[in-house]
Write an enzyme that holds these catalytic residues in place. Sequence first.
Site, PDB file in Angstrom:
ATOM      1  N   PRO A 202       0.785  -1.124  -0.114  1.00  7.08           N
ATOM      2  CA  PRO A 202      -0.015  -0.029  -0.072  1.00  7.08           C
ATOM      3  C   PRO A 202       0.935   1.412   0.037  1.00  7.08           C
ATOM      4  O   PRO A 202       1.894   1.379   0.849  1.00  7.08           O
ATOM      5  CB  PRO A 202      -0.759  -0.099   1.247  1.00  7.08           C
ATOM      6  CG  PRO A 202      -0.054  -1.074   2.105  1.00  7.08           C
ATOM      7  CD  PRO A 202       0.505  -2.089   1.242  1.00  7.08           C
ATOM      8  N   ASN A 203       0.214   2.114  -0.775  1.00  7.99           N
ATOM      9  CA  ASN A 203       0.850   3.714  -0.872  1.00  7.99           C
ATOM     10  C   ASN A 203       1.980   3.794  -1.487  1.00  7.99           C
ATOM     11  O   ASN A 203       2.721   4.869  -1.932  1.00  7.99           O
ATOM     12  CB  ASN A 203       1.075   4.309   0.631  1.00  7.99           C
ATOM     13  CG  ASN A 203      -0.352   4.409   1.089  1.00  7.99           C
ATOM     14  OD1 ASN A 203      -1.187   5.054   0.439  1.00  7.99           O
ATOM     15  ND2 ASN A 203      -0.504   4.291   2.448  1.00  7.99           N
TER      16      ASN A 203
ATOM     17  N   ARG B 100       5.612  12.219  -3.095  1.00 10.50           N
ATOM     18  CA  ARG B 100       5.553  12.897  -1.809  1.00 10.50           C
ATOM     19  C   ARG B 100       6.471  12.439  -0.787  1.00 10.50           C
ATOM     20  O   ARG B 100       6.901  11.353  -1.026  1.00 10.50           O
ATOM     21  CB  ARG B 100       4.301  12.634  -1.084  1.00 10.50           C
ATOM     22  CG  ARG B 100       2.892  13.275  -1.582  1.00 10.50           C
ATOM     23  CD  ARG B 100       1.629  12.854  -1.194  1.00 10.50           C
ATOM     24  NE  ARG B 100       0.795  12.557  -2.507  1.00 10.50           N
ATOM     25  CZ  ARG B 100      -0.463  12.051  -2.212  1.00 10.50           C
ATOM     26  NH1 ARG B 100      -0.645  11.611  -0.938  1.00 10.50           N
ATOM     27  NH2 ARG B 100      -1.150  11.872  -3.187  1.00 10.50           N
TER      28      ARG B 100
ATOM     29  N   TYR C 204      11.635   8.935   1.728  1.00 10.62           N
ATOM     30  CA  TYR C 204      11.503   7.823   0.339  1.00 10.62           C
ATOM     31  C   TYR C 204      12.139   8.261  -0.832  1.00 10.62           C
ATOM     32  O   TYR C 204      12.100   7.437  -1.798  1.00 10.62           O
ATOM     33  CB  TYR C 204      10.087   7.531   0.108  1.00 10.62           C
ATOM     34  CG  TYR C 204       9.421   7.178   1.397  1.00 10.62           C
ATOM     35  CD1 TYR C 204       9.671   5.867   1.973  1.00 10.62           C
ATOM     36  CD2 TYR C 204       8.159   7.558   1.812  1.00 10.62           C
ATOM     37  CE1 TYR C 204       8.893   5.416   3.093  1.00 10.62           C
ATOM     38  CE2 TYR C 204       7.586   7.247   2.906  1.00 10.62           C
ATOM     39  CZ  TYR C 204       7.914   5.988   3.786  1.00 10.62           C
ATOM     40  OH  TYR C 204       7.048   5.568   4.709  1.00 10.62           O
TER      41      TYR C 204
ATOM     42  N   ASN D 130       8.112  -5.427  -0.742  1.00  6.57           N
ATOM     43  CA  ASN D 130       8.077  -4.275   0.388  1.00  6.57           C
ATOM     44  C   ASN D 130       6.400  -4.245   0.704  1.00  6.57           C
ATOM     45  O   ASN D 130       5.929  -3.802  -0.227  1.00  6.57           O
ATOM     46  CB  ASN D 130       8.592  -3.045  -0.372  1.00  6.57           C
ATOM     47  CG  ASN D 130       8.414  -1.877   0.634  1.00  6.57           C
ATOM     48  OD1 ASN D 130       7.757  -2.102   1.573  1.00  6.57           O
ATOM     49  ND2 ASN D 130       9.038  -0.829   0.494  1.00  6.57           N
TER      50      ASN D 130
ATOM     51  N   ALA E 150       2.976  -0.440   4.809  1.00  3.81           N
ATOM     52  CA  ALA E 150       2.327  -0.621   6.296  1.00  3.81           C
ATOM     53  C   ALA E 150       1.786  -1.873   6.921  1.00  3.81           C
ATOM     54  O   ALA E 150       1.826  -1.985   7.892  1.00  3.81           O
ATOM     55  CB  ALA E 150       1.605   0.476   6.549  1.00  3.81           C
TER      56      ALA E 150
ATOM     57  N   GLU F 230      12.247  -9.516   2.161  1.00  2.00           N
ATOM     58  CA  GLU F 230      11.659  -8.079   2.108  1.00  2.00           C
ATOM     59  C   GLU F 230      12.401  -7.329   2.314  1.00  2.00           C
ATOM     60  O   GLU F 230      13.359  -7.043   2.503  1.00  2.00           O
ATOM     61  CB  GLU F 230      11.066  -8.594   3.909  1.00  2.00           C
ATOM     62  CG  GLU F 230      10.599  -7.451   4.581  1.00  2.00           C
ATOM     63  CD  GLU F 230      10.163  -7.555   6.077  1.00  2.00           C
ATOM     64  OE1 GLU F 230      10.557  -8.608   6.690  1.00  2.00           O
ATOM     65  OE2 GLU F 230       9.589  -6.666   6.844  1.00  2.00           O
TER      66      GLU F 230
ATOM     67  N   HIS G 279      12.749  -2.758   2.765  1.00  2.00           N
ATOM     68  CA  HIS G 279      12.278  -1.413   3.134  1.00  2.00           C
ATOM     69  C   HIS G 279      12.913  -0.289   2.595  1.00  2.00           C
ATOM     70  O   HIS G 279      14.304  -0.607   3.019  1.00  2.00           O
ATOM     71  CB  HIS G 279      11.903  -1.453   4.577  1.00  2.00           C
ATOM     72  CG  HIS G 279      10.979  -2.355   4.920  1.00  2.00           C
ATOM     73  ND1 HIS G 279       9.793  -2.123   4.997  1.00  2.00           N
ATOM     74  CD2 HIS G 279      11.126  -3.417   5.625  1.00  2.00           C
ATOM     75  CE1 HIS G 279       8.979  -3.271   5.450  1.00  2.00           C
ATOM     76  NE2 HIS G 279       9.863  -4.187   5.808  1.00  2.00           N
TER      77      HIS G 279
ATOM     78  N   ARG H  97      12.759   4.707  12.944  1.00  2.00           N
ATOM     79  CA  ARG H  97      11.472   5.407  12.913  1.00  2.00           C
ATOM     80  C   ARG H  97      10.682   4.982  14.129  1.00  2.00           C
ATOM     81  O   ARG H  97      10.715   4.551  15.190  1.00  2.00           O
ATOM     82  CB  ARG H  97      10.881   5.194  11.605  1.00  2.00           C
ATOM     83  CG  ARG H  97      11.603   5.740  10.509  1.00  2.00           C
ATOM     84  CD  ARG H  97      11.367   5.298   9.003  1.00  2.00           C
ATOM     85  NE  ARG H  97       9.919   6.194   8.985  1.00  2.00           N
ATOM     86  CZ  ARG H  97       9.109   5.966   7.984  1.00  2.00           C
ATOM     87  NH1 ARG H  97       9.191   5.306   7.069  1.00  2.00           N
ATOM     88  NH2 ARG H  97       8.005   6.980   7.771  1.00  2.00           N
TER      89      ARG H  97
HETATM   90  O1  CA2 Z   1      10.566   2.021   4.215  1.00  2.00           O
HETATM   91  C1  CA2 Z   1       9.697   1.446   3.514  1.00  2.00           C
HETATM   92  O2  CA2 Z   1      10.036   0.942   2.446  1.00  2.00           O
HETATM   93  C2  CA2 Z   1       8.224   1.218   4.322  1.00  2.00           C
HETATM   94  O3  CA2 Z   1       7.734  -0.332   3.754  1.00  2.00           O
HETATM   95  C3  CA2 Z   1       7.083   2.169   3.580  1.00  2.00           C
HETATM   96  C4  CA2 Z   1       5.931   2.041   4.325  1.00  2.00           C
HETATM   97  C5  CA2 Z   1       6.006   2.250   5.833  1.00  2.00           C
HETATM   98  O4  CA2 Z   1       4.573   2.186   6.130  1.00  2.00           O
HETATM   99  C6  CA2 Z   1       6.680   1.157   6.238  1.00  2.00           C
HETATM  100  O5  CA2 Z   1       6.584   1.275   7.707  1.00  2.00           O
HETATM  101  C7  CA2 Z   1       8.166   1.136   5.710  1.00  2.00           C
HETATM  102  C8  CA2 Z   1       5.205   3.177   3.462  1.00  2.00           C
HETATM  103  C9  CA2 Z   1       5.180   3.383   2.207  1.00  2.00           C
HETATM  104  C10 CA2 Z   1       4.330   4.620   1.747  1.00  2.00           C
HETATM  105  O6  CA2 Z   1       5.031   5.407   0.546  1.00  2.00           O
HETATM  106  C11 CA2 Z   1       4.796   6.622   0.393  1.00  2.00           C
HETATM  107  C12 CA2 Z   1       5.913   6.964  -0.696  1.00  2.00           C
HETATM  108  C13 CA2 Z   1       5.862   8.305  -0.988  1.00  2.00           C
HETATM  109  C14 CA2 Z   1       4.775   9.005  -0.306  1.00  2.00           C
HETATM  110  C15 CA2 Z   1       4.048   8.577   0.503  1.00  2.00           C
HETATM  111  C16 CA2 Z   1       4.028   7.275   1.064  1.00  2.00           C
END
Ligand code: CA2
Length: 152
Positions: free
Chosen positions: A10-11, A18, A23, A79, A82, A104, A106, A113
């Site tokens: 997701p996301n 963003r 990221y 990946n 969340a 896996e 990230h 964090r």
């Molecule tokens: O660090 C990572 O790759 C995460 O898997 C990213 C997830 C986060 O919930 C994990 O704790 C760590 C979030 C992905 C959201 O990605 C976005 C990218 C750009 C803008 C907004 C969200």
Amino acid sequence: MKKILILNGPNLNLLGTREPAQYGSTTLSDVEAMCKAEGARIGYEVECFQSNWEGALLDKIHEYGRLFKSGDALGCVFNPGAFTHTSIALHDAIKGVDGLPVIECHISNVHAREEFRHHSWVSPAASGIVIGFGVDGYLIALGGLVRKFGNR
Ligand code: CA2
């Protein structure tokens, strides 16, 4: 040619648009193109799939479990976003497909964090983990998957 799955939860479709401080500014299609090119270079067909729906991720893992069993897939770089921190279903799917190597990955260092990001339900089912290398982590995970499980 054996297949490798780059699976994003997701996301991650928002990558590069963003939160660049967390990221980076590379988009998901950039990451996917990088992984496909690297796969082609080392002799694997890379398929990329992203979904914001847990069930769609489960179905894709099941599909690759079958491809792994028939000898048509090497494994998966995942990946889970969340869902990493919430999904016993993803843990069960990876365990359930019995043998499919899942690395896996990230982008951020989740351990530096918020505390709720420190626990992963996916890690105990994963064959390896790459954390905190930015989007390069996908290529590191792909390389690690091939080094550990390729050519055998
Ligand atoms: O660090 C990572 O790759 C995460 O898997 C990213 C997830 C986060 O919930 C994990 O704790 C760590 C979030 C992905 C959201 O990605 C976005 C990218 C750009 C803008 C907004 C969200």
